[in-house]
Design a protein around this motif. Structure first.
Motif, PDB file in Angstrom:
ATOM      1  N   ILE A  33      21.844  41.342  11.304  1.00 28.09           N
ATOM      2  CA  ILE A  33      21.402  39.951  11.356  1.00 28.09           C
ATOM      3  C   ILE A  33      22.608  39.111  11.756  1.00 28.09           C
ATOM      4  CG2 ILE A  33      19.534  40.186   9.679  1.00 28.09           C
ATOM      5  CD1 ILE A  33      21.310  39.079   7.545  1.00 28.09           C
ATOM      6  N   SER A  34      22.355  37.903  12.205  1.00 21.92           N
ATOM      7  CA  SER A  34      23.473  37.091  12.682  1.00 21.92           C
ATOM      8  C   SER A  34      24.282  36.514  11.522  1.00 21.92           C
ATOM      9  CB  SER A  34      22.969  35.945  13.571  1.00 21.92           C
ATOM     10  OG  SER A  34      22.376  34.931  12.791  1.00 21.92           O
ATOM     11  N   SER A  35      25.558  36.331  11.772  1.00 30.87           N
ATOM     12  CA  SER A  35      26.428  35.708  10.771  1.00 30.87           C
ATOM     13  C   SER A  35      25.947  34.304  10.460  1.00 30.87           C
ATOM     14  CB  SER A  35      27.873  35.644  11.280  1.00 30.87           C
ATOM     15  OG  SER A  35      28.384  36.923  11.483  1.00 30.87           O
ATOM     16  N   GLN A  36      25.491  33.588  11.495  1.00 32.64           N
ATOM     17  CA  GLN A  36      25.022  32.209  11.295  1.00 32.64           C
ATOM     18  C   GLN A  36      23.847  32.169  10.328  1.00 32.64           C
ATOM     19  OE1 GLN A  36      26.575  29.404  12.305  1.00 32.64           O
ATOM     20  NE2 GLN A  36      25.114  28.471  10.911  1.00 32.64           N
ATOM     21  N   THR A  37      22.974  33.159  10.403  1.00 36.58           N
ATOM     22  CA  THR A  37      21.839  33.223   9.478  1.00 36.58           C
ATOM     23  C   THR A  37      22.334  33.316   8.044  1.00 36.58           C
ATOM     24  OG1 THR A  37      20.408  34.251  11.129  1.00 36.58           O
ATOM     25  CG2 THR A  37      19.809  34.584   8.819  1.00 36.58           C
ATOM     26  N   ILE A  38      23.313  34.161   7.813  1.00 32.28           N
ATOM     27  CA  ILE A  38      23.855  34.329   6.461  1.00 32.28           C
ATOM     28  C   ILE A  38      24.539  33.045   5.994  1.00 32.28           C
ATOM     29  CG2 ILE A  38      25.498  35.612   5.038  1.00 32.28           C
ATOM     30  CD1 ILE A  38      24.931  38.050   6.868  1.00 32.28           C
ATOM     31  N   TYR A  39      25.302  32.402   6.886  1.00 35.52           N
ATOM     32  CA  TYR A  39      25.944  31.133   6.509  1.00 35.52           C
ATOM     33  C   TYR A  39      24.897  30.079   6.158  1.00 35.52           C
ATOM     34  CZ  TYR A  39      30.567  32.720   8.025  1.00 35.52           C
ATOM     35  OH  TYR A  39      31.763  33.386   8.148  1.00 35.52           O
ATOM     36  N   THR A  40      23.802  30.054   6.908  1.00 38.05           N
ATOM     37  CA  THR A  40      22.726  29.099   6.644  1.00 38.05           C
ATOM     38  C   THR A  40      22.098  29.372   5.275  1.00 38.05           C
ATOM     39  OG1 THR A  40      22.260  28.867   9.006  1.00 38.05           O
ATOM     40  CG2 THR A  40      20.513  28.209   7.487  1.00 38.05           C
ATOM     41  N   TRP A  41      21.831  30.642   4.972  1.00 43.62           N
ATOM     42  CA  TRP A  41      21.254  30.990   3.675  1.00 43.62           C
ATOM     43  C   TRP A  41      22.197  30.606   2.543  1.00 43.62           C
ATOM     44  CZ3 TRP A  41      19.571  36.702   4.921  1.00 43.62           C
ATOM     45  CH2 TRP A  41      18.481  36.675   5.805  1.00 43.62           C
ATOM     46  N   ARG A  42      23.488  30.863   2.750  1.00 42.11           N
ATOM     47  CA  ARG A  42      24.472  30.548   1.704  1.00 42.11           C
ATOM     48  C   ARG A  42      24.527  29.046   1.455  1.00 42.11           C
ATOM     49  NH1 ARG A  42      30.625  32.375   2.296  1.00 42.11           N
ATOM     50  NH2 ARG A  42      30.547  30.783   3.902  1.00 42.11           N
ATOM     51  N   ARG A  43      24.516  28.273   2.538  1.00 39.41           N
ATOM     52  CA  ARG A  43      24.570  26.818   2.383  1.00 39.41           C
ATOM     53  C   ARG A  43      23.321  26.310   1.660  1.00 39.41           C
ATOM     54  NH1 ARG A  43      23.162  21.960   4.817  1.00 39.41           N
ATOM     55  NH2 ARG A  43      24.714  20.352   4.429  1.00 39.41           N
ATOM     56  N   GLN A  44      22.149  26.822   2.050  1.00 41.37           N
ATOM     57  CA  GLN A  44      20.922  26.383   1.391  1.00 41.37           C
ATOM     58  C   GLN A  44      20.917  26.779  -0.078  1.00 41.37           C
ATOM     59  OE1 GLN A  44      18.448  24.403   2.899  1.00 41.37           O
ATOM     60  NE2 GLN A  44      18.014  24.148   0.731  1.00 41.37           N
ATOM     61  N   ASP A  45      21.438  27.937  -0.384  1.00 44.98           N
ATOM     62  CA  ASP A  45      21.520  28.378  -1.779  1.00 44.98           C
ATOM     63  C   ASP A  45      22.418  27.435  -2.574  1.00 44.98           C
ATOM     64  OD1 ASP A  45      21.067  30.364  -3.951  1.00 44.98           O
ATOM     65  OD2 ASP A  45      23.230  30.694  -3.715  1.00 44.98           O
ATOM     66  N   ARG A  46      23.536  27.020  -1.983  1.00 40.85           N
ATOM     67  CA  ARG A  46      24.439  26.088  -2.664  1.00 40.85           C
ATOM     68  C   ARG A  46      23.767  24.730  -2.869  1.00 40.85           C
ATOM     69  NH1 ARG A  46      29.517  27.037  -3.445  1.00 40.85           N
ATOM     70  NH2 ARG A  46      30.230  24.928  -2.970  1.00 40.85           N
ATOM     71  N   ILE A  47      22.966  24.299  -1.920  1.00 45.80           N
ATOM     72  CA  ILE A  47      22.221  23.038  -2.064  1.00 45.80           C
ATOM     73  C   ILE A  47      21.194  23.181  -3.185  1.00 45.80           C
ATOM     74  CG2 ILE A  47      20.525  21.531  -0.956  1.00 45.80           C
ATOM     75  CD1 ILE A  47      22.032  22.074   1.711  1.00 45.80           C
ATOM     76  N   ASP A  48      20.470  24.296  -3.193  1.00 42.99           N
ATOM     77  CA  ASP A  48      19.443  24.528  -4.218  1.00 42.99           C
ATOM     78  C   ASP A  48      20.045  24.556  -5.624  1.00 42.99           C
ATOM     79  OD1 ASP A  48      17.518  24.632  -2.240  1.00 42.99           O
ATOM     80  OD2 ASP A  48      17.332  26.825  -2.268  1.00 42.99           O
ATOM     81  N   ARG A  49      21.281  25.034  -5.738  1.00 41.53           N
ATOM     82  CA  ARG A  49      21.938  25.096  -7.048  1.00 41.53           C
ATOM     83  C   ARG A  49      22.674  23.799  -7.403  1.00 41.53           C
ATOM     84  NH1 ARG A  49      25.743  29.743  -7.457  1.00 41.53           N
ATOM     85  NH2 ARG A  49      25.984  29.628  -5.214  1.00 41.53           N
ATOM     86  N   GLY A  50      22.619  22.820  -6.490  1.00 38.15           N
ATOM     87  CA  GLY A  50      23.239  21.530  -6.770  1.00 38.15           C
ATOM     88  C   GLY A  50      24.735  21.481  -6.514  1.00 38.15           C
ATOM     89  N   LEU A  51      25.258  22.449  -5.790  1.00 36.05           N
ATOM     90  CA  LEU A  51      26.689  22.498  -5.515  1.00 36.05           C
ATOM     91  C   LEU A  51      27.063  21.739  -4.246  1.00 36.05           C
ATOM     92  CD1 LEU A  51      27.254  26.270  -6.361  1.00 36.05           C
ATOM     93  CD2 LEU A  51      27.665  24.285  -7.844  1.00 36.05           C
ATOM     94  N   GLU A  52      26.076  21.476  -3.395  1.00 33.43           N
ATOM     95  CA  GLU A  52      26.290  20.717  -2.160  1.00 33.43           C
ATOM     96  C   GLU A  52      25.162  19.707  -2.022  1.00 33.43           C
ATOM     97  OE1 GLU A  52      26.924  22.661   1.607  1.00 33.43           O
ATOM     98  OE2 GLU A  52      27.947  24.339   0.649  1.00 33.43           O
ATOM     99  N   PRO A  53      25.442  18.572  -1.360  1.00 39.09           N
ATOM    100  CA  PRO A  53      24.368  17.604  -1.133  1.00 39.09           C
ATOM    101  C   PRO A  53      23.430  18.090  -0.030  1.00 39.09           C
ATOM    102  CG  PRO A  53      26.391  16.847  -0.106  1.00 39.09           C
ATOM    103  CD  PRO A  53      26.735  18.104  -0.866  1.00 39.09           C
ATOM    104  N   GLY A  54      22.184  17.666  -0.116  1.00 40.39           N
ATOM    105  CA  GLY A  54      21.199  18.026   0.906  1.00 40.39           C
ATOM    106  C   GLY A  54      19.837  18.221   0.287  1.00 40.39           C
ATOM    107  N   LEU A  55      18.853  18.484   1.138  1.00 34.61           N
ATOM    108  CA  LEU A  55      17.485  18.719   0.674  1.00 34.61           C
ATOM    109  C   LEU A  55      17.356  20.138   0.143  1.00 34.61           C
ATOM    110  CD1 LEU A  55      15.321  17.116   3.522  1.00 34.61           C
ATOM    111  CD2 LEU A  55      15.783  16.196   1.259  1.00 34.61           C
ATOM    112  N   THR A  56      16.790  20.255  -1.054  1.00 29.93           N
ATOM    113  CA  THR A  56      16.555  21.585  -1.615  1.00 29.93           C
ATOM    114  C   THR A  56      15.411  22.256  -0.866  1.00 29.93           C
ATOM    115  OG1 THR A  56      14.958  20.802  -3.245  1.00 29.93           O
ATOM    116  CG2 THR A  56      17.286  20.798  -3.909  1.00 29.93           C
TER     117      THR A  56
END
Length: 101
Positions: A33-56
């Motif tokens: 799978i692409s590295s970008q896909t993994i980075y995207t999943w990681r960022r969304q996970d951090r948003i979902d856990r409240g560690l980064e701003p953004g839409l859950t």
């Protein structure tokens, strides 16, 4: 047609491997799978856990449902307006030249 996405369980396992110390590039290569896909999943996970701003994820899902519903309503409204135009062409407006009895 291509893949529609990866199951949530697969994403979770990839994120768990990242947390265990695996490198993104290694995981991407091993799992094909692409590295970008993994980075995207990681960022969304951090948003979902409240560690980064953004839409859950749940907020994104709600927004998508709302946008679809708005599009449906706009289509219905457009059809209704067109139907009114067609009726006006066929039916003369009230208050014509003849007085009522």
């Amino acid at each position: 047609m291509g893949r529609r996405g990866y199951p949530p369980e697969f994403r979770r396992k990839v994120l768990d491997l990242l947390e265990a110390g695996r490198k993104v590039t290694d995981l991407a290569h091993d799992l094909e799978i692409s590295s970008q896909t993994i980075y995207t999943w990681r960022r969304q996970d951090r948003i979902d856990r409240g560690l980064e701003p953004g839409l859950t994820s749940s907020e994104k899902a709600e927004l998508a449902v709302a946008k679809r519903r708005i599009a449906e309503l706009e289509t219905e409204l457009q059809a209704t307006r067109r139907a009114i135009e067609l009726v006006r062409e066929v039916v003369p407006p009230k208050g014509g030249s003849r007085p009522s009895r």
